[in-house]
Motif scaffolding. Structure first.
Motif, PDB file in Angstrom:
ATOM      1  N   PHE A  33       0.764  -1.342   0.025  1.00 14.69           N
ATOM      2  CA  PHE A  33      -0.036  -0.056   0.240  1.00 14.69           C
ATOM      3  C   PHE A  33       0.863   1.197  -0.084  1.00 14.69           C
ATOM      4  CE2 PHE A  33      -2.059   3.247   2.756  1.00 14.69           C
ATOM      5  CZ  PHE A  33      -2.936   3.878   1.883  1.00 14.69           C
ATOM      6  N   ASP A  34       0.864   2.062  -1.011  1.00 15.99           N
ATOM      7  CA  ASP A  34       1.552   3.163  -1.142  1.00 15.99           C
ATOM      8  C   ASP A  34       0.456   4.127  -1.798  1.00 15.99           C
ATOM      9  OD1 ASP A  34       2.902   5.424  -1.712  1.00 15.99           O
ATOM     10  OD2 ASP A  34       4.714   4.506  -1.689  1.00 15.99           O
ATOM     11  N   ILE A  35      -0.078   5.188  -1.140  1.00 18.34           N
ATOM     12  CA  ILE A  35      -1.260   5.947  -1.462  1.00 18.34           C
ATOM     13  C   ILE A  35      -0.661   7.023  -2.711  1.00 18.34           C
ATOM     14  CG2 ILE A  35      -0.702   8.224   0.012  1.00 18.34           C
ATOM     15  CD1 ILE A  35      -3.891   8.152   0.214  1.00 18.34           C
ATOM     16  N   ALA A  36       0.723   7.038  -2.899  1.00 21.23           N
ATOM     17  CA  ALA A  36       1.360   8.045  -3.962  1.00 21.23           C
ATOM     18  C   ALA A  36       1.597   7.006  -5.185  1.00 21.23           C
ATOM     19  CB  ALA A  36       2.617   8.609  -3.312  1.00 21.23           C
ATOM     20  N   GLY A  37       1.335   5.502  -5.127  1.00 22.05           N
ATOM     21  CA  GLY A  37       1.576   4.820  -6.289  1.00 22.05           C
ATOM     22  C   GLY A  37       2.806   4.390  -6.440  1.00 22.05           C
ATOM     23  N   ALA A  44       9.648   2.626  -3.026  1.00 21.81           N
ATOM     24  CA  ALA A  44      11.121   2.708  -3.160  1.00 21.81           C
ATOM     25  C   ALA A  44      11.603   1.772  -2.190  1.00 21.81           C
ATOM     26  CB  ALA A  44      11.403   4.072  -3.134  1.00 21.81           C
ATOM     27  N   ALA A  45      11.277   2.141  -0.570  1.00 23.90           N
ATOM     28  CA  ALA A  45      11.827   1.434   0.456  1.00 23.90           C
ATOM     29  C   ALA A  45      11.470  -0.146   0.027  1.00 23.90           C
ATOM     30  CB  ALA A  45      11.144   1.700   1.731  1.00 23.90           C
ATOM     31  N   MET A  46      10.588  -0.625  -0.310  1.00 23.94           N
ATOM     32  CA  MET A  46      10.121  -1.998  -0.302  1.00 23.94           C
ATOM     33  C   MET A  46      10.991  -2.611  -1.667  1.00 23.94           C
ATOM     34  SD  MET A  46       8.581  -3.380   1.847  1.00 23.94           S
ATOM     35  CE  MET A  46       7.874  -4.832   1.206  1.00 23.94           C
ATOM     36  N   LEU A  58      14.480 -15.425  -1.069  1.00 22.60           N
ATOM     37  CA  LEU A  58      13.161 -15.128  -1.374  1.00 22.60           C
ATOM     38  C   LEU A  58      12.953 -13.908  -2.800  1.00 22.60           C
ATOM     39  CD1 LEU A  58      10.123 -14.417  -0.653  1.00 22.60           C
ATOM     40  CD2 LEU A  58      10.650 -12.598   0.797  1.00 22.60           C
ATOM     41  N   LYS A  59      12.520 -14.367  -3.836  1.00 23.14           N
ATOM     42  CA  LYS A  59      12.188 -13.740  -4.861  1.00 23.14           C
ATOM     43  C   LYS A  59      10.836 -13.053  -4.640  1.00 23.14           C
ATOM     44  CE  LYS A  59      11.603 -13.324  -9.957  1.00 23.14           C
ATOM     45  NZ  LYS A  59      11.671 -14.179 -11.004  1.00 23.14           N
ATOM     46  N   ALA A  60      10.713 -11.648  -4.433  1.00 21.33           N
ATOM     47  CA  ALA A  60       9.549 -11.055  -4.100  1.00 21.33           C
ATOM     48  C   ALA A  60       9.069 -10.016  -5.280  1.00 21.33           C
ATOM     49  CB  ALA A  60       9.906 -10.108  -2.919  1.00 21.33           C
ATOM     50  N   ASN A  61       7.709 -10.140  -5.787  1.00 22.60           N
ATOM     51  CA  ASN A  61       6.978  -9.693  -6.990  1.00 22.60           C
ATOM     52  C   ASN A  61       6.228  -8.633  -6.158  1.00 22.60           C
ATOM     53  OD1 ASN A  61       8.146 -11.706  -8.822  1.00 22.60           O
ATOM     54  ND2 ASN A  61       6.537 -13.125  -8.197  1.00 22.60           N
ATOM     55  N   LEU A  62       6.765  -7.454  -6.280  1.00 22.79           N
ATOM     56  CA  LEU A  62       5.824  -6.179  -5.785  1.00 22.79           C
ATOM     57  C   LEU A  62       4.681  -5.875  -6.537  1.00 22.79           C
ATOM     58  CD1 LEU A  62       8.852  -4.042  -4.276  1.00 22.79           C
ATOM     59  CD2 LEU A  62       7.734  -6.016  -3.307  1.00 22.79           C
ATOM     60  N   ARG A  63       3.640  -5.761  -5.884  1.00 17.69           N
ATOM     61  CA  ARG A  63       2.369  -5.182  -6.420  1.00 17.69           C
ATOM     62  C   ARG A  63       1.985  -4.025  -5.799  1.00 17.69           C
ATOM     63  NH1 ARG A  63      -0.392 -10.269  -7.058  1.00 17.69           N
ATOM     64  NH2 ARG A  63      -2.312  -9.181  -6.172  1.00 17.69           N
ATOM     65  N   VAL A  64       1.595  -2.640  -6.351  1.00 21.10           N
ATOM     66  CA  VAL A  64       1.541  -1.515  -5.591  1.00 21.10           C
ATOM     67  C   VAL A  64      -0.090  -1.265  -5.469  1.00 21.10           C
ATOM     68  CG1 VAL A  64       1.345   0.004  -7.456  1.00 21.10           C
ATOM     69  CG2 VAL A  64       1.886   0.890  -5.327  1.00 21.10           C
ATOM     70  N   TYR A  65      -0.450  -0.965  -4.508  1.00 19.90           N
ATOM     71  CA  TYR A  65      -1.884  -0.612  -4.272  1.00 19.90           C
ATOM     72  C   TYR A  65      -1.984   0.627  -3.724  1.00 19.90           C
ATOM     73  CZ  TYR A  65      -3.246  -5.708  -4.353  1.00 19.90           C
ATOM     74  OH  TYR A  65      -3.505  -6.961  -4.876  1.00 19.90           O
ATOM     75  N   THR A  66      -2.990   1.589  -4.325  1.00 22.62           N
ATOM     76  CA  THR A  66      -3.119   2.977  -3.648  1.00 22.62           C
ATOM     77  C   THR A  66      -4.458   2.807  -2.789  1.00 22.62           C
ATOM     78  OG1 THR A  66      -4.526   3.784  -5.768  1.00 22.62           O
ATOM     79  CG2 THR A  66      -2.421   4.156  -5.558  1.00 22.62           C
ATOM     80  N   ASN A  67      -5.459   1.913  -2.862  1.00 21.56           N
ATOM     81  CA  ASN A  67      -6.261   1.611  -1.959  1.00 21.56           C
ATOM     82  C   ASN A  67      -5.956   0.431  -0.726  1.00 21.56           C
ATOM     83  OD1 ASN A  67      -8.733   0.465  -0.619  1.00 21.56           O
ATOM     84  ND2 ASN A  67     -10.019   1.640  -2.387  1.00 21.56           N
ATOM     85  N   GLU A  68      -5.755   0.775   0.252  1.00 23.56           N
ATOM     86  CA  GLU A  68      -5.322   0.042   1.541  1.00 23.56           C
ATOM     87  C   GLU A  68      -6.212  -1.181   1.717  1.00 23.56           C
ATOM     88  OE1 GLU A  68      -3.603   0.274   5.881  1.00 23.56           O
ATOM     89  OE2 GLU A  68      -5.309   1.607   5.528  1.00 23.56           O
ATOM     90  N   ASN A 212       2.056  16.830   2.357  1.00 26.93           N
ATOM     91  CA  ASN A 212       2.363  17.084   0.768  1.00 26.93           C
ATOM     92  C   ASN A 212       1.451  16.262  -0.074  1.00 26.93           C
ATOM     93  OD1 ASN A 212       3.841  19.624   0.227  1.00 26.93           O
ATOM     94  ND2 ASN A 212       5.916  18.717   0.575  1.00 26.93           N
ATOM     95  N   VAL A 213       1.603  15.034   0.326  1.00 31.70           N
ATOM     96  CA  VAL A 213       1.190  13.967  -0.588  1.00 31.70           C
ATOM     97  C   VAL A 213      -0.429  14.168  -0.762  1.00 31.70           C
ATOM     98  CG1 VAL A 213       0.773  11.535  -0.718  1.00 31.70           C
ATOM     99  CG2 VAL A 213       3.121  12.078  -0.051  1.00 31.70           C
ATOM    100  N   LEU A 214      -1.041  14.468   0.289  1.00 27.91           N
ATOM    101  CA  LEU A 214      -2.512  14.464   0.408  1.00 27.91           C
ATOM    102  C   LEU A 214      -2.992  16.143   0.258  1.00 27.91           C
ATOM    103  CD1 LEU A 214      -3.524  11.661   2.896  1.00 27.91           C
ATOM    104  CD2 LEU A 214      -3.349  11.743   0.295  1.00 27.91           C
ATOM    105  N   GLU A 215      -1.918  16.814   0.289  1.00 27.23           N
ATOM    106  CA  GLU A 215      -2.318  18.432   0.100  1.00 27.23           C
ATOM    107  C   GLU A 215      -2.936  19.085   1.165  1.00 27.23           C
ATOM    108  OE1 GLU A 215      -3.961  18.517  -4.001  1.00 27.23           O
ATOM    109  OE2 GLU A 215      -2.061  18.740  -4.737  1.00 27.23           O
ATOM    110  N   LEU A 216      -2.935  18.744   2.360  1.00 26.94           N
ATOM    111  CA  LEU A 216      -3.448  18.994   3.633  1.00 26.94           C
ATOM    112  C   LEU A 216      -3.485  20.404   3.651  1.00 26.94           C
ATOM    113  CD1 LEU A 216      -2.926  16.102   5.841  1.00 26.94           C
ATOM    114  CD2 LEU A 216      -5.031  16.472   4.259  1.00 26.94           C
TER     115      LEU A 216
END
Length: 333
Positions: A33-37, A44-46, A58-68, A212-216
């Motif tokens: 889950f990364d709201i920034a996609g 980036a950290a993952m 471990l071979k990890a296939n990462l899939r990003v989600y913007t909806n937790e 910043n990410v959510l422009e609060l």
């Protein structure tokens, strides 16, 4: 002939070792889950974690989600072998680890760092495993602060009657908001910022990384503020299916998260430095003491009602007392 045979034997041994190593490697799908996609800081950290994981087999296939919520539901459905989600959402999988994010339990990042050191130790593996799931990594995402659209809302009394966004999957938030006399407005991570920015709610709780990410800053304009008192330390947790990760890999992952804590803290500082100082709202010390007592009462009540894990609350109390033995709770026998 003997030397030649020895050389052939050594080569064969190396080939067999390489084949065995390749055979031992496992491949797993990790949902993040990364709201920034895809280009967000969590992804980036993952990606760094993925590179390290190759050394563990471990071979990890990462899939990003913007909806937790979808990331959590796909973990339940077996679409993900592990999902990286907030500690608040992870509580449904492991109440012990999810209680790390309990209200007021970790006053500062120093407290959080000490808690993470304890949780990365192999002796905690059993408590991080429950209901066929296992927490295989925990990282901080910063303290949650109250963002208000009117800086005069700087006390509990002044919050009465105001609309406050609460996460719909976490009943503890609605309980606490209602207890303060405010109106809880069910929301989720994908829309709570929008409700604040368009004025549908008066108050939200969020980490500074969301500024910043959510422009609060849009919701803060023109007369809003950020109450300079951390409500809780938030975490993000990698929750995996227990039977999909060998014990050794799960432990190496937890240790990796802790060993790379300084990188995470550097990123959090960069994000918090983006907040314009003009938004900060100081509150009197007596109000802070009032909040501390209120949050202690809330933790006790939520423990009784089964929302928070008692063992984790006891650990967090020990951490608070280790860093400040003068606290009333530490001298009460």
């Amino acid at each position: 002939m003997t030397k030649r045979f020895s050389a052939l034997l050594a080569a064969a041994t190396l080939l067999l070792a390489g084949a065995a190593q390749a055979q031992e490697q496992i491949e797993r799908d990790i949902c993040v889950f990364d709201i920034a996609g895809q280009m967000g800081p969590t992804m980036a950290a993952m990606k760094d974690w993925r590179a390290a994981a190759l050394n563990w087999g471990l071979k990890a296939n990462l899939r990003v989600y913007t909806n937790e919520q979808v990331a959590a539901e796909d973990l339940k459905a077996g679409q993900c072998d592990a999902s990286l989600i907030t500690g608040l959402r992870a509580r449904q999988f492991n109440k012990y680890a999810g209680t790390l994010d309990s209200i007021g339990a970790l006053p500062t990042m120093e407290h959080m760092k000490l808690a993470l050191r304890v949780l990365s130790h192999p002796s905690r593996a059993e408590q991080l495993t429950a209901n066929s799931y296992e927490v295989i990594g925990i990282a901080p995402i910063g303290a949650a602060y109250l963002f208000v659209n009117d800086r005069e809302i700087n006390s509990l009394a002044k919050a009465a009657g105001k609309k406050v966004a609460v996460l719909d999957f976490d009943p503890t938030q609605a309980k606490m908001v209602a207890a303060a006399g405010a109106t809880p407005v069910p929301s989720d991570i994908t829309n709570f910022a929008g409700k604040f920015n368009n004025g549908s709610v008066d108050v939200i709780a969020a980490p500074l990384v969301a500024y910043n990410v959510l422009e609060l800053y849009k919701g803060l304009q023109p007369d809003g503020g950020i109450i300079d008192y951390p409500l809780l330390q938030l975490s993000i947790q990698l929750v995996g299916k227990e039977d999909r990760f060998p014990t050794e890999i799960a432990q190496k992952s937890r240790e990796y998260f802790y060993d790379n804590l300084d990188k995470v803290l550097e990123q959090l500082k960069r994000e918090s430095d983006q907040v314009d100082p003009k938004w900060w709202v100081d509150i009197p010390d007596e109000d802070k003491r009032e909040y501390e007592l209120m949050m202690q009462d809330s933790r006790d009540q939520l423990r009784k009602e089964g929302y928070y894990d008692g063992d984790m609350l006891d650990l967090l109390r020990k951490i608070r007392c280790k860093l400040d033995s003068s606290r009333a709770e530490c001298t009460a026998g």
